[in-house]
Structure formats: structure tokens, C-alpha cells
Write a protein that holds these residues in place. Structure first.
Motif, PDB file in Angstrom:
ATOM      1  N   GLY A   3     -20.482  19.871 -21.755  1.00  0.00           N
ATOM      2  CA  GLY A   3     -21.894  19.632 -21.562  1.00  0.00           C
ATOM      3  C   GLY A   3     -22.616  19.054 -22.761  1.00  0.00           C
ATOM      4  N   LEU A   4     -21.929  18.627 -23.789  1.00  0.00           N
ATOM      5  CA  LEU A   4     -22.560  18.040 -24.956  1.00  0.00           C
ATOM      6  C   LEU A   4     -23.104  16.660 -24.606  1.00  0.00           C
ATOM      7  N   VAL A   5     -24.341  16.406 -24.985  1.00  0.00           N
ATOM      8  CA  VAL A   5     -24.953  15.098 -24.767  1.00  0.00           C
ATOM      9  C   VAL A   5     -25.223  14.481 -26.132  1.00  0.00           C
ATOM     10  N   LEU A   6     -24.676  13.297 -26.353  1.00  0.00           N
ATOM     11  CA  LEU A   6     -24.899  12.565 -27.598  1.00  0.00           C
ATOM     12  C   LEU A   6     -25.892  11.455 -27.339  1.00  0.00           C
ATOM     13  N   LYS A   7     -26.900  11.372 -28.177  1.00  0.00           N
ATOM     14  CA  LYS A   7     -27.842  10.261 -28.117  1.00  0.00           C
ATOM     15  C   LYS A   7     -27.512   9.362 -29.287  1.00  0.00           C
ATOM     16  N   LEU A   8     -27.066   8.163 -28.978  1.00  0.00           N
ATOM     17  CA  LEU A   8     -26.593   7.246 -30.010  1.00  0.00           C
ATOM     18  C   LEU A   8     -27.554   6.091 -30.201  1.00  0.00           C
ATOM     19  N   ARG A  11     -25.300   0.518 -32.510  1.00  0.00           N
ATOM     20  CA  ARG A  11     -24.148   0.385 -33.420  1.00  0.00           C
ATOM     21  C   ARG A  11     -23.727   1.698 -34.087  1.00  0.00           C
ATOM     22  N   GLU A  12     -24.229   2.810 -33.613  1.00  0.00           N
ATOM     23  CA  GLU A  12     -23.827   4.099 -34.182  1.00  0.00           C
ATOM     24  C   GLU A  12     -22.397   4.410 -33.759  1.00  0.00           C
ATOM     25  N   ARG A  13     -21.649   5.027 -34.669  1.00  0.00           N
ATOM     26  CA  ARG A  13     -20.251   5.365 -34.397  1.00  0.00           C
ATOM     27  C   ARG A  13     -20.086   6.872 -34.305  1.00  0.00           C
ATOM     28  N   VAL A  14     -19.150   7.248 -33.438  1.00  0.00           N
ATOM     29  CA  VAL A  14     -18.836   8.655 -33.249  1.00  0.00           C
ATOM     30  C   VAL A  14     -17.336   8.777 -33.074  1.00  0.00           C
ATOM     31  N   LEU A  15     -16.791   9.857 -33.569  1.00  0.00           N
ATOM     32  CA  LEU A  15     -15.367  10.130 -33.442  1.00  0.00           C
ATOM     33  C   LEU A  15     -15.201  11.191 -32.367  1.00  0.00           C
ATOM     34  N   ILE A  16     -14.454  10.871 -31.312  1.00  0.00           N
ATOM     35  CA  ILE A  16     -14.213  11.819 -30.234  1.00  0.00           C
ATOM     36  C   ILE A  16     -12.707  11.949 -30.060  1.00  0.00           C
ATOM     37  N   ASN A  17     -12.209  13.158 -30.308  1.00  0.00           N
ATOM     38  CA  ASN A  17     -10.774  13.441 -30.209  1.00  0.00           C
ATOM     39  C   ASN A  17      -9.923  12.395 -30.935  1.00  0.00           C
ATOM     40  N   GLY A  18     -10.364  12.008 -32.118  1.00  0.00           N
ATOM     41  CA  GLY A  18      -9.595  11.100 -32.949  1.00  0.00           C
ATOM     42  C   GLY A  18      -9.851   9.629 -32.718  1.00  0.00           C
ATOM     43  N   ALA A  19     -10.630   9.274 -31.708  1.00  0.00           N
ATOM     44  CA  ALA A  19     -10.927   7.866 -31.427  1.00  0.00           C
ATOM     45  C   ALA A  19     -12.343   7.539 -31.896  1.00  0.00           C
ATOM     46  N   VAL A  20     -12.485   6.454 -32.661  1.00  0.00           N
ATOM     47  CA  VAL A  20     -13.802   6.000 -33.090  1.00  0.00           C
ATOM     48  C   VAL A  20     -14.406   5.168 -31.966  1.00  0.00           C
ATOM     49  N   ILE A  21     -15.625   5.531 -31.584  1.00  0.00           N
ATOM     50  CA  ILE A  21     -16.334   4.825 -30.524  1.00  0.00           C
ATOM     51  C   ILE A  21     -17.623   4.298 -31.136  1.00  0.00           C
ATOM     52  N   GLU A  22     -17.885   3.011 -30.914  1.00  0.00           N
ATOM     53  CA  GLU A  22     -19.105   2.409 -31.433  1.00  0.00           C
ATOM     54  C   GLU A  22     -20.019   2.049 -30.274  1.00  0.00           C
ATOM     55  N   ASN A  23     -21.277   2.441 -30.403  1.00  0.00           N
ATOM     56  CA  ASN A  23     -22.276   2.124 -29.397  1.00  0.00           C
ATOM     57  C   ASN A  23     -22.612   0.630 -29.461  1.00  0.00           C
ATOM     58  N   GLY A  24     -23.158   0.116 -28.383  1.00  0.00           N
ATOM     59  CA  GLY A  24     -23.568  -1.288 -28.323  1.00  0.00           C
ATOM     60  C   GLY A  24     -24.885  -1.523 -29.034  1.00  0.00           C
ATOM     61  N   ASP A  25     -25.600  -2.549 -28.603  1.00  0.00           N
ATOM     62  CA  ASP A  25     -26.829  -2.961 -29.270  1.00  0.00           C
ATOM     63  C   ASP A  25     -28.044  -2.116 -28.893  1.00  0.00           C
ATOM     64  N   LYS A  26     -27.945  -1.309 -27.851  1.00  0.00           N
ATOM     65  CA  LYS A  26     -29.082  -0.512 -27.392  1.00  0.00           C
ATOM     66  C   LYS A  26     -28.786   0.974 -27.534  1.00  0.00           C
ATOM     67  N   ARG A  27     -29.854   1.766 -27.573  1.00  0.00           N
ATOM     68  CA  ARG A  27     -29.696   3.219 -27.594  1.00  0.00           C
ATOM     69  C   ARG A  27     -29.021   3.650 -26.306  1.00  0.00           C
ATOM     70  N   SER A  28     -28.211   4.696 -26.399  1.00  0.00           N
ATOM     71  CA  SER A  28     -27.555   5.187 -25.192  1.00  0.00           C
ATOM     72  C   SER A  28     -27.292   6.680 -25.318  1.00  0.00           C
ATOM     73  N   ARG A  29     -26.885   7.258 -24.195  1.00  0.00           N
ATOM     74  CA  ARG A  29     -26.532   8.675 -24.138  1.00  0.00           C
ATOM     75  C   ARG A  29     -25.127   8.781 -23.567  1.00  0.00           C
ATOM     76  N   LEU A  30     -24.340   9.623 -24.183  1.00  0.00           N
ATOM     77  CA  LEU A  30     -23.003   9.927 -23.692  1.00  0.00           C
ATOM     78  C   LEU A  30     -22.952  11.412 -23.360  1.00  0.00           C
ATOM     79  N   SER A  31     -22.384  11.728 -22.234  1.00  0.00           N
ATOM     80  CA  SER A  31     -22.156  13.125 -21.875  1.00  0.00           C
ATOM     81  C   SER A  31     -20.677  13.419 -22.059  1.00  0.00           C
ATOM     82  N   ILE A  32     -20.380  14.395 -22.899  1.00  0.00           N
ATOM     83  CA  ILE A  32     -19.004  14.818 -23.129  1.00  0.00           C
ATOM     84  C   ILE A  32     -18.750  15.985 -22.187  1.00  0.00           C
ATOM     85  N   VAL A  33     -17.888  15.784 -21.204  1.00  0.00           N
ATOM     86  CA  VAL A  33     -17.657  16.819 -20.205  1.00  0.00           C
ATOM     87  C   VAL A  33     -16.331  17.554 -20.412  1.00  0.00           C
TER      88      VAL A  33
END
Length: 134
Positions: A3-8, A11-33
Motif C-alpha cells: 500500500g505504499l504510494v510514492l509521489k515522484l 526525473r526523480e529516481r527510486v530504487l525498488i527491489n534493486g531496480a532503479v526507476i526514473e520518472n518521466g517529465d511529469k509528476r506521477s504517483r506509483l502504488s507499490i502493492v
């Protein structure tokens, strides 16, 4: 971390289970389920060269679990006695509460919550170290 919600930000980067994920040009939200996913915002990451104080060293060790660079059992064995040592130094109620939260999170395999509680101690540590250098 179900249920974790990330607001990115852009171009913000986040590491999830060892994988680096980079957001695009706009703000976004990711739900980690996925339960117990290891998540670390790279903007919050502590560089090894910055881990020069007791609290920052604890944060860095907790961070290594999230990045997959340390085994939870090994890191827990390092963290628990150091948190106990800090509890003898940082005796104010807020620090004790955060150290208790960090310990409980660590024992419950909630490594992000452990890191979050420890990171909250950094400003306090900075003030104490600055006062000691005067």
C-alpha cells in the motif's frame, strides 16, 4: 510495504527491489502493492562518504538492506547494538521514540520504516555536533 504510494517529481529516481526507476517529465504517483518491497528514493540516499556520524552510519547500514547490498540478518546484528548505544546518548523523549520505532521496525523486517525513523534523528545529531564544536 503493502500500500505504499510514492509521489515522484519529474526525473526523480527510486530504487525498488534493486531496480532503479526514473520518472518521466511529469509528476506521477506509483502504488507499490507487493508486500515487503524494498524501496529507496535516491534523493534520500546517503553516499558512503557522508556516513561519518553515528546516526548517518546507522542510516547507511539500513539503506544497504534496501539496496540489496547487505543481508538483513547481518545488518540487523550491526544495527541493534548501535541503536542501543544511541539510546544512552539521545535520552530526550522524541529521540527515544524514534529509536524505539527504528528498533521495532528492524525487528519486524520493516527496513524502510527503520531508515525513516533513523533519518529523523539526523537534524538532532547535527545540532548536537554543532553545539559541541563551539
Amino acid at each position: 510495504m503493502s500500500g505504499l504510494v510514492l509521489k515522484l517529481g519529474p526525473r526523480e529516481r527510486v530504487l525498488i527491489n534493486g531496480a532503479v526507476i526514473e520518472n518521466g517529465d511529469k509528476r506521477s504517483r506509483l502504488s507499490i502493492v507487493t508486500p515487503n518491497a524494498n524501496v529507496l528514493r535516491l534523493r534520500d540516499a546517503i553516499h558512503p562518504d557522508e556516513a561519518q556520524t553515528p546516526v548517518r552510519r546507522l542510516c547507511y547500514t539500513a539503506q544497504l538492506i534496501l539496496t540489496g547490498d547487505a543481508q538483513p540478518e547481518d545488518a540487523r546484528a550491526q544495527l541493534l547494538p548501535r541503536i542501543e548505544e544511541l539510546s544512552h546518548i539521545l535520552v530526550d523523549p522524541d529521540s527515544r521514540r524514534l529509536l524505539t520505532q527504528a528498533t521495532e521496525a528492524l525487528l519486524g523486517d520493516q527496513f524502510y520504516q527503520c531508515l525513516k525513523a533513523l533519518r529523523a534523528l539526523i537534524p538532532r545529531e547535527d545540532r548536537l555536533l554543532a553545539a559541541g564544536n563551539k
